[in-house]
Design a protein around this motif. Sequence first.
Motif, PDB file in Angstrom:
ATOM      1  N   ILE B  28       0.839  -1.200   0.000  1.00 25.35           N
ATOM      2  CA  ILE B  28       0.000   0.000   0.000  1.00 25.35           C
ATOM      3  C   ILE B  28       0.878   1.255   0.000  1.00 25.35           C
ATOM      4  O   ILE B  28       0.617   2.218  -0.721  1.00 25.35           O
ATOM      5  CB  ILE B  28      -0.933   0.001   1.231  1.00 25.35           C
ATOM      6  N   SER B  29       1.930   1.205   0.803  1.00 25.73           N
ATOM      7  CA  SER B  29       2.841   2.348   0.890  1.00 25.73           C
ATOM      8  C   SER B  29       3.445   2.672  -0.479  1.00 25.73           C
ATOM      9  O   SER B  29       3.483   3.822  -0.912  1.00 25.73           O
ATOM     10  CB  SER B  29       3.939   2.039   1.905  1.00 25.73           C
ATOM     11  N   LEU B  30       3.909   1.631  -1.162  1.00 28.16           N
ATOM     12  CA  LEU B  30       4.466   1.802  -2.508  1.00 28.16           C
ATOM     13  C   LEU B  30       3.448   2.445  -3.443  1.00 28.16           C
ATOM     14  O   LEU B  30       3.747   3.416  -4.139  1.00 28.16           O
ATOM     15  CB  LEU B  30       4.869   0.439  -3.077  1.00 28.16           C
ATOM     16  N   LEU B  31       2.259   1.882  -3.445  1.00 26.95           N
ATOM     17  CA  LEU B  31       1.226   2.387  -4.354  1.00 26.95           C
ATOM     18  C   LEU B  31       0.848   3.818  -3.992  1.00 26.95           C
ATOM     19  O   LEU B  31       0.551   4.633  -4.874  1.00 26.95           O
ATOM     20  CB  LEU B  31       0.000   1.476  -4.298  1.00 26.95           C
ATOM     21  N   THR B  32       0.858   4.134  -2.722  1.00 25.07           N
ATOM     22  CA  THR B  32       0.542   5.499  -2.290  1.00 25.07           C
ATOM     23  C   THR B  32       1.566   6.483  -2.819  1.00 25.07           C
ATOM     24  O   THR B  32       1.218   7.530  -3.361  1.00 25.07           O
ATOM     25  CB  THR B  32       0.541   5.590  -0.750  1.00 25.07           C
ATOM     26  N   ARG B  33       2.831   6.123  -2.669  1.00 24.77           N
ATOM     27  CA  ARG B  33       3.891   7.053  -3.057  1.00 24.77           C
ATOM     28  C   ARG B  33       3.995   7.205  -4.565  1.00 24.77           C
ATOM     29  O   ARG B  33       4.213   8.292  -5.075  1.00 24.77           O
ATOM     30  CB  ARG B  33       5.221   6.602  -2.463  1.00 24.77           C
ATOM     31  N   LEU B  34       3.844   6.105  -5.288  1.00 26.66           N
ATOM     32  CA  LEU B  34       4.027   6.168  -6.741  1.00 26.66           C
ATOM     33  C   LEU B  34       2.887   6.852  -7.458  1.00 26.66           C
ATOM     34  O   LEU B  34       3.101   7.583  -8.410  1.00 26.66           O
ATOM     35  CB  LEU B  34       4.269   4.766  -7.307  1.00 26.66           C
ATOM     36  N   PRO B  37      -0.386   3.772 -12.059  1.00 27.21           N
ATOM     37  CA  PRO B  37      -0.592   2.322 -12.160  1.00 27.21           C
ATOM     38  C   PRO B  37       0.736   1.604 -12.393  1.00 27.21           C
ATOM     39  O   PRO B  37       1.553   2.056 -13.194  1.00 27.21           O
ATOM     40  CB  PRO B  37      -1.517   2.182 -13.370  1.00 27.21           C
ATOM     41  N   MET B  38       0.923   0.497 -11.679  1.00 30.38           N
ATOM     42  CA  MET B  38       2.172  -0.266 -11.782  1.00 30.38           C
ATOM     43  C   MET B  38       1.880  -1.736 -11.972  1.00 30.38           C
ATOM     44  O   MET B  38       0.930  -2.259 -11.398  1.00 30.38           O
ATOM     45  CB  MET B  38       2.982  -0.093 -10.489  1.00 30.38           C
ATOM     46  N   VAL B  70      -7.482  -1.492  -3.786  1.00 36.30           N
ATOM     47  CA  VAL B  70      -6.683  -1.390  -5.019  1.00 36.30           C
ATOM     48  C   VAL B  70      -7.566  -1.767  -6.198  1.00 36.30           C
ATOM     49  O   VAL B  70      -8.504  -2.557  -6.053  1.00 36.30           O
ATOM     50  CB  VAL B  70      -5.467  -2.342  -4.934  1.00 36.30           C
ATOM     51  N   GLN B  71      -7.284  -1.178  -7.368  1.00 41.83           N
ATOM     52  CA  GLN B  71      -8.024  -1.606  -8.555  1.00 41.83           C
ATOM     53  C   GLN B  71      -7.087  -2.000  -9.686  1.00 41.83           C
ATOM     54  O   GLN B  71      -5.973  -1.508  -9.791  1.00 41.83           O
ATOM     55  CB  GLN B  71      -8.987  -0.526  -9.030  1.00 41.83           C
ATOM     56  N   ARG B  72      -7.556  -2.910 -10.494  1.00 42.40           N
ATOM     57  CA  ARG B  72      -6.815  -3.345 -11.671  1.00 42.40           C
ATOM     58  C   ARG B  72      -7.105  -2.399 -12.830  1.00 42.40           C
ATOM     59  O   ARG B  72      -8.231  -1.916 -12.971  1.00 42.40           O
ATOM     60  CB  ARG B  72      -7.224  -4.759 -12.077  1.00 42.40           C
ATOM     61  N   VAL B  73      -6.079  -2.153 -13.645  1.00 40.80           N
ATOM     62  CA  VAL B  73      -6.241  -1.296 -14.806  1.00 40.80           C
ATOM     63  C   VAL B  73      -5.579  -1.962 -16.012  1.00 40.80           C
ATOM     64  O   VAL B  73      -4.508  -2.541 -15.876  1.00 40.80           O
ATOM     65  CB  VAL B  73      -5.567   0.077 -14.574  1.00 40.80           C
ATOM     66  N   ASP B  74      -6.234  -1.884 -17.148  1.00 43.07           N
ATOM     67  CA  ASP B  74      -5.618  -2.394 -18.375  1.00 43.07           C
ATOM     68  C   ASP B  74      -5.268  -1.240 -19.289  1.00 43.07           C
ATOM     69  O   ASP B  74      -6.147  -0.618 -19.886  1.00 43.07           O
ATOM     70  CB  ASP B  74      -6.543  -3.358 -19.109  1.00 43.07           C
ATOM     71  N   LEU B  75      -3.986  -0.958 -19.408  1.00 42.44           N
ATOM     72  CA  LEU B  75      -3.518   0.151 -20.229  1.00 42.44           C
ATOM     73  C   LEU B  75      -2.939  -0.361 -21.547  1.00 42.44           C
ATOM     74  O   LEU B  75      -2.162   0.340 -22.206  1.00 42.44           O
ATOM     75  CB  LEU B  75      -2.459   0.950 -19.457  1.00 42.44           C
ATOM     76  N   GLN B  76      -3.342  -1.563 -21.919  1.00 39.17           N
ATOM     77  CA  GLN B  76      -2.889  -2.189 -23.175  1.00 39.17           C
ATOM     78  C   GLN B  76      -1.380  -2.359 -23.199  1.00 39.17           C
ATOM     79  O   GLN B  76      -0.738  -2.116 -24.219  1.00 39.17           O
ATOM     80  CB  GLN B  76      -3.365  -1.372 -24.374  1.00 39.17           C
ATOM     81  N   HIS B  79      -0.186  -6.602 -19.759  1.00 42.65           N
ATOM     82  CA  HIS B  79      -0.249  -7.113 -18.395  1.00 42.65           C
ATOM     83  C   HIS B  79      -1.200  -6.232 -17.596  1.00 42.65           C
ATOM     84  O   HIS B  79      -1.616  -5.179 -18.065  1.00 42.65           O
ATOM     85  CB  HIS B  79       1.146  -7.102 -17.762  1.00 42.65           C
ATOM     86  N   THR B  80      -1.511  -6.670 -16.393  1.00 41.57           N
ATOM     87  CA  THR B  80      -2.387  -5.897 -15.527  1.00 41.57           C
ATOM     88  C   THR B  80      -1.580  -4.878 -14.747  1.00 41.57           C
ATOM     89  O   THR B  80      -0.494  -5.184 -14.278  1.00 41.57           O
ATOM     90  CB  THR B  80      -3.099  -6.838 -14.543  1.00 41.57           C
ATOM     91  N   ASP B  81      -2.108  -3.658 -14.640  1.00 40.75           N
ATOM     92  CA  ASP B  81      -1.509  -2.677 -13.751  1.00 40.75           C
ATOM     93  C   ASP B  81      -2.411  -2.512 -12.542  1.00 40.75           C
ATOM     94  O   ASP B  81      -3.608  -2.792 -12.600  1.00 40.75           O
ATOM     95  CB  ASP B  81      -1.330  -1.332 -14.475  1.00 40.75           C
ATOM     96  N   TYR B  82      -1.808  -2.058 -11.448  1.00 40.79           N
ATOM     97  CA  TYR B  82      -2.556  -1.887 -10.204  1.00 40.79           C
ATOM     98  C   TYR B  82      -2.368  -0.475  -9.689  1.00 40.79           C
ATOM     99  O   TYR B  82      -1.289   0.096  -9.820  1.00 40.79           O
ATOM    100  CB  TYR B  82      -2.057  -2.883  -9.157  1.00 40.79           C
ATOM    101  N   GLU B  83      -3.411   0.072  -9.064  1.00 39.07           N
ATOM    102  CA  GLU B  83      -3.261   1.386  -8.455  1.00 39.07           C
ATOM    103  C   GLU B  83      -4.196   1.515  -7.265  1.00 39.07           C
ATOM    104  O   GLU B  83      -5.214   0.830  -7.172  1.00 39.07           O
ATOM    105  CB  GLU B  83      -3.523   2.506  -9.457  1.00 39.07           C
TER     106      GLU B  83
END
Lengths: 143, 143
Positions: B28-34, B37-38, B70-76, B79-83
């Motif tokens: 969560i910390s990583l996703l918060t700071r970045l 979507p990763m 967290v949610q999944r995102v498809d940015l084409q 692979h799946t990205d998460y944010e």
Amino acid sequence: MPRSNTEKYADMLRKQGLKVTPQRLELISLLTRLKEPMSAHEIKAKWKQGDIDTVTLYRALDALVDAGIVQRVDLQHGHTDYELLVPGEHHHHLVCTDCGTIEDFVGCPGKNMEKLALKSSSQFVSLREHSLEFFGTCKTCAV
Amino acid sequence: MPRSNTEKYADMLRKQGLKVTPQRLELISLLTRLKEPMSAHEIKAKWKQGDIDTVTLYRALDALVDAGIVQRVDLQHGHTDYELLVPGEHHHHLVCTDCGTIEDFVGCPGKNMEKLALKSSSQFVSLREHSLEFFGTCKTCAV
DNA sequence: CTTGCAAATGCAATAGTATTGCGTTTATAA
DNA sequence: TTATAAACGCAATACTATTGCATTTGCAAG
């Protein structure tokens, strides 16, 4: 696939500088008849004329996507689905997260949304495409 | 991540019946700071406290997605990205197909679109979510 | 504070999706 | 008819994600 239709797609291929091969025609034929997004795996399973190599299939799909004949769709199934792109008639999908039922959604206010998105953007100057899929429950699964 | 924030997410986890583990907190910390979507791979590469097992990471991501954190995102990107999902503030993305620049789009008329989609549908009774991403060209790439 | 146990983790193996390299075949234009 | 670039098929491989199982750990009950 009726001959006229085959010729239509053959012309589209030639216009894009692509060769008209039996594999590409059968691929288009399959997608035309099924009329629902399909994974590469599913397409391979439905192949009639003998068998098609996985690599050839992916490359054919790539070529058709580049040519604007086929589009990729992500229905959150863990893989890419492909479907025929009817020219001028752009649509999205409603997906039942229970049973997988898929229904087309044709009334997408695409241009308006892109305008809206562009207006709110500070970094983008143009948008070419968008993905839009809905996930919910169909009649049958809503007990 | 400030302590209060950590506690906030720890509470969210506990409320969902999930255990509060170092791995989940760092995720969560990583996703918060970045705040972009990763992919699972990128997250793993940015891991600070030693290393995280790939399986654990995927399972932690699944858990956070189920918990609505967290949610999944498809940015084409294949692979799946998460944010991180900011509660009550749902947004989408503009993606530059040249350089990969990502910009958030917050003005999504989600409810209206779902209403529109439902009205046009003959098979669906309810919609819970939708995916929506725009693809185009950013300032820098539009020479 | 201790303890019990379900939940979470880590490791090994594997499934599934997609791509690269290369030699052979084929569509098509000259 | 023929030359050639494009497309194909095969083998190998990369990448993404999941399963099974033994071990560890968060945390609630005593």
